[in-house]
Design a protein around this motif. Structure first.
Motif, PDB file in Angstrom:
ATOM      1  N   TYR A  83       1.282 -14.033  28.663  1.00  0.00           N
ATOM      2  CA  TYR A  83       0.410 -15.001  28.320  1.00  0.00           C
ATOM      3  C   TYR A  83      -0.758 -14.784  29.317  1.00  0.00           C
ATOM      4  N   THR A  84      -0.435 -14.686  30.666  1.00  0.00           N
ATOM      5  CA  THR A  84      -1.365 -14.511  31.638  1.00  0.00           C
ATOM      6  C   THR A  84      -2.260 -13.089  31.312  1.00  0.00           C
ATOM      7  N   SER A  85      -1.487 -12.071  31.101  1.00  0.00           N
ATOM      8  CA  SER A  85      -2.127 -10.854  30.960  1.00  0.00           C
ATOM      9  C   SER A  85      -2.978 -10.903  29.508  1.00  0.00           C
ATOM     10  N   ASN A  86      -2.913 -12.063  28.702  1.00  0.00           N
ATOM     11  CA  ASN A  86      -3.571 -12.074  27.590  1.00  0.00           C
ATOM     12  C   ASN A  86      -4.550 -13.251  27.624  1.00  0.00           C
ATOM     13  N   GLY A  87      -5.072 -13.563  28.799  1.00  0.00           N
ATOM     14  CA  GLY A  87      -6.192 -14.343  28.891  1.00  0.00           C
ATOM     15  C   GLY A  87      -5.856 -15.949  29.186  1.00  0.00           C
ATOM     16  N   THR A 135      -4.135 -19.474  31.063  1.00  0.00           N
ATOM     17  CA  THR A 135      -4.138 -19.681  32.294  1.00  0.00           C
ATOM     18  C   THR A 135      -2.990 -20.722  32.328  1.00  0.00           C
ATOM     19  N   LEU A 189      -5.610 -21.408  26.316  1.00  0.00           N
ATOM     20  CA  LEU A 189      -6.607 -20.670  26.312  1.00  0.00           C
ATOM     21  C   LEU A 189      -7.660 -21.242  25.164  1.00  0.00           C
ATOM     22  N   ARG A 243     -11.627 -21.040  21.792  1.00  0.00           N
ATOM     23  CA  ARG A 243     -10.687 -20.109  21.004  1.00  0.00           C
ATOM     24  C   ARG A 243      -9.723 -20.971  20.451  1.00  0.00           C
ATOM     25  N   ALA A 300     -10.813 -10.110  21.125  1.00  0.00           N
ATOM     26  CA  ALA A 300     -10.476  -9.990  22.633  1.00  0.00           C
ATOM     27  C   ALA A 300      -9.516  -8.789  22.801  1.00  0.00           C
ATOM     28  N   GLU A 301      -9.291  -8.568  24.043  1.00  0.00           N
ATOM     29  CA  GLU A 301      -8.449  -7.638  24.379  1.00  0.00           C
ATOM     30  C   GLU A 301      -7.033  -8.189  24.454  1.00  0.00           C
ATOM     31  N   MET A 302      -6.438  -8.499  23.412  1.00  0.00           N
ATOM     32  CA  MET A 302      -5.179  -9.593  23.169  1.00  0.00           C
ATOM     33  C   MET A 302      -4.367  -9.221  22.002  1.00  0.00           C
TER      34      MET A 302
END
Length: 199
Positions: A20-24, A26, A64, A137, A185-187
């Motif tokens: 989940y961190t890699s997908n934005g 926190t 997010l 979001r 998003a890049e997600m």
């Protein structure tokens, strides 16, 4: 009514956090048990700080925009609940429906859980401040894989109407199959519990 949250138990809490961190997302909160006591291990602490004996995490909360994902350590990946932000009027109506359906309602100061007969719970959240950002979001679509064909009808009876972002697809077990977001998003990818993220 807004669908904003889902929770899993998982034997891979670090991998879930990394995904989940890699997908934005926190980290907002980590609660874990160490030396027999529950403590918080919030950022700026990282997993490197927990080695060689990491806590047994009961809850890791990641956010997010208005999306909230939580997970905790479990022996296997298991869907626990999904959550709705509701008004007081919606809350009163849903709790009344739950009573008529003979469902257990566990009211709390921070949130209320409704226990379904299908092995998962529904969280009702009335506090807008529990949602990170009402303007951020949000979940535009969630596909709930349903291990029982009666589950969609339960949602209809309980909520009076099924939220437009919630869809159902039959499957062998009840779990979240897909989550889509409201803006590009890049997600994308599949988390360690099998939930597919897309936009």
């Amino acid at each position: 009514m807004r669908l904003f949250h889902y929770h899993y138990w998982t034997p891979q809490p670090k991998e879930m956090e990394d995904f989940y961190t890699s997908n934005g997302f926190t980290v907002k909160l980590r609660i874990g048990k160490k030396n027999g006591q529950f403590e918080t291990f919030n950022p700026p602490l990282t997993w490197d700080d927990f080695q060689p004996n990491p806590p047994l995490f009961r809850t890791i909360e990641m956010v997010l925009g208005s999306i909230n994902v939580t997970f905790g350590f479990g022996k296997s990946a298991k869907f626990d609940h999904l959550g709705f932000l509701v008004s007081q009027e919606e809350y009163d109506s849903i709790c009344k429906n739950a009573e008529s359906l003979s469902l257990k309602v566990e009211e709390g100061e921070r949130r209320t859980f409704i226990y379904t007969p299908f092995g998962f719970k529904i969280e009702l959240q009335r506090r807008a401040d529990a949602v990170p950002s009402l303007d951020g979001r949000k979940i535009s679509k969630m596909v709930l894989i349903t291990g029982d064909q009666e589950i969609p009808q339960l949602f209809q009876n309980l909520l009076s109407e099924i939220p437009t972002e919630l869809e159902f697809k039959p499957g062998e077990m009840t779990t979240v199959g897909l989550v889509e977001f409201d803006s590009p998003a890049e997600m994308e990818g599949t988390d360690p519990c099998g939930v597919v993220l897309n936009y």
